[in-house]
Write an enzyme that holds these catalytic residues in place. Sequence first.
Site, PDB file in Angstrom:
ATOM      1  N   GLU B  97     -55.072 -24.295  14.302  1.00  0.00           N
ATOM      2  CA  GLU B  97     -54.212 -23.852  15.407  1.00  0.00           C
ATOM      3  C   GLU B  97     -54.977 -23.475  16.664  1.00  0.00           C
ATOM      4  OE1 GLU B  97     -53.342 -22.959  12.264  1.00  0.00           O
ATOM      5  OE2 GLU B  97     -51.318 -23.776  12.107  1.00  0.00           O
ATOM      6  N   HIS B 166     -44.109 -14.849   7.344  1.00  0.00           N
ATOM      7  CA  HIS B 166     -43.416 -15.991   7.947  1.00  0.00           C
ATOM      8  C   HIS B 166     -42.110 -15.598   8.609  1.00  0.00           C
ATOM      9  CE1 HIS B 166     -46.321 -18.077   5.501  1.00  0.00           C
ATOM     10  NE2 HIS B 166     -46.051 -19.185   6.136  1.00  0.00           N
TER      11      HIS B 166
END
Lengths: 415, 369
Positions: B97, B166
């Site tokens: 990322e 998450h």
Amino acid sequence: MASLARLRSRLPLTKSGRFAPFVRSLQTSADSTQLTQSIPEDGSTPFSVKLHEDSFRAYHTETPSLEVEVTKDSLLKMYKEMVTMRRMEQSADALYKSKLIRGFCHLAIGQEAVAVGLESSITKDDMVITAYRCHPFAVLRGGTVTGVLGELLGRQVGMSNGKGGSMHIFTPNFFGGNGIVGAQVPIGAGIAFAQKYLERPTATFALYGDGASNQGQVFEAFNMAKLWNLPCVFVCENNKYGMGTSAERSSSNTEYFTRGDKIPGIQANGMDIIASAQAVKYARDWAVSGKGPLLLEFVTYRYGGHSMSDPGTTYRTREEVQRMRSTQDPIRGLQRYIEEWGVATDADLKASSDAFPPYLLLALDKAAKEEIDKAVEEAKASPVPKTEDLWTDIYYKGTEPSAMRGRERGEVHVY
Amino acid sequence: MASRTFSRLAPTLANFRASASLAQRRTAFRSFATEVGGSSMTVREALNAAIEEEMLRDETVFVLGEEVARYNGAYKVTKGLLDKFGDKRVVDTPITEMGFAGLAVGAGLSGLRPICEFMTFNFAMQAIDQIVNSAGKTYYMSGGNVPCPVVFRGPNGAAAGVGAQHSQDYAAWYGQIPGLKVVSPWSAEDCKGLLKAAIRDPNPVVFLENEMLYGVSFPMSKEAMSEDFLLPIGKAKVERVGSDVTIVAHSKMVTHSLEAADILAKEGIKAEVINLRSIRPLDINTIKESVKKTNRLVTVEGGFPAFGVGSEICAQIVESEAFDYLDAPVERVTGADVPTPYAANLEALAFPDTPLIVKVAKRALYRTN
């Protein structure tokens, strides 16, 4: 001159018959290049010189040729640029000590052969990005000394209008000037990605230091660049210390040119301007020819501390710094070539009052000093940014929010 | 509807269907000014159409991210784009990322218009320095010399049953940064018009989608179906006009707020529902105008309560002339101040739902029965 690393530890040949990558130690003498032919009269006629055999080391590739073509003009230009860059940094040092420069200020004194050597072997369509030790690149990539010093002083004439400071200076082919150690490396890979996407036959040089080399995102950038064959040269300016931590204390592998895994690498003497320029030429040819990324480690040295608040003496000895300054200085190295080889054109000599090369160099030194002194005065004379500039350039002009808030509800800037 | 394979972490699907059906019921009787002659579209289809149209319009627009190409997108938002545009413009990245966010910034600085997909914004925390420090600040630090047009997009906020790491809403995180624009769309129309605007915007835009809305269908006007359809970033939309209480929400909380307004209407309470659409710039003027009319304000968000979007709206109202129009304290409805639990019964207590908004709106009206 003595060189820093004179080790000649010969290791056995590998099975393939090639030398293992660590057979020799790189030498970082600034003046070990030899003239191999008589020098031409004309300033633009190339002539051959030979670099010291230990100017480069290679990892998964061949070393650049030691035979290099130079011209009188190119050598004098590099001399002038290196002297000017050093003068600029010295003036920044003085301005900082007079409390005219605020905050962080990182000087590249001692590392001039990297920036000047890089610029001498790339085109204006190639792209460069580096970290916070950025002043010479900003000037050489199309900026001005006044623009850099003006930025350091926080004035309107600064290349970022006084809003970036020492670490944030940009030109159309130079992307800064980045303050977050290592973050510029994937950005550099992205600039190379755009070059490939737009099918431009150019390369990006993404610079970082030995300290930044341990950031995870540097390896992330290496991986993507190799995976996608990006025209990116990852340039490690190894000046042996990341702030006060020596390479040996920060890196399990200090052979930075070997840290790209499948990406080949070159280690180059970053104190000899001719070796530096030759390494960059090799790297540019590599990237532009479609071979993908390359690692290029310059072994160099910073004479000053990490930044202005660091005397640079707690983690290394004064003797070490003094030895480097006196024996491996890139400017003195080039000066010696120019003097010993008789690098001065007829026109130069006519322009000089004395037909003897040292006087030519003195004239160049004087010209550099005058240029810097003038730039200091111009920068000092420039006004500080306008108050309303606080609010400009947060968003692209014409796409701002209707208003931005100041420190209290009464301070509102309406666009 | 999402299938189990869409996500690297296979979120459960039960709540997808529930929220879809609720939203479909809701939108069935919602009035759209230009609905005549329109059709319907899921949020996923709208996002896909926006990207495709912009890629057709501008050769420098490209998509990169994990699983965006061959896999067709972890949540199928980029479905079919690889076949249409090839692997030069639809780029599968490694799981890296910080690296690919930085690469996207570099591409944006040097002439391209990257759409950088994060599989979820939870993973973008690994890249937040590139988003905030590199993308968000370069234009200012360069004195306006180096713009950075890049869109960071992906699902944001809580999904269903995916646990603490998450389930987080980053609107307040990015909303704090001058230099970034932050969009949090709700409907298919929002997604199409705002994503196209984000791609064309010369600034870095953080585009916060919601996984639970991807499969939800919304009516699309003829105008919204057009390839020229753009919505201005920084403008909220009054989704339902009312006079008794203002409910301000973004993303999936707009669905719950509209449902709450339906329930309140049955009790004779006319709630005005504002869909924020944009977190930064925040359209405080639309909220202020509404508050001056209703004299009561309820903010609704899925993020944590502390230093959140609701906190900011509340502060800006208190600082403005609208404060004098308030007849009750501003009410914040937010996610609970706990890491998101996994068990369904606990998770239900961690995020606002329709009955909770009804309850709080009535409290703002001093009607607690």
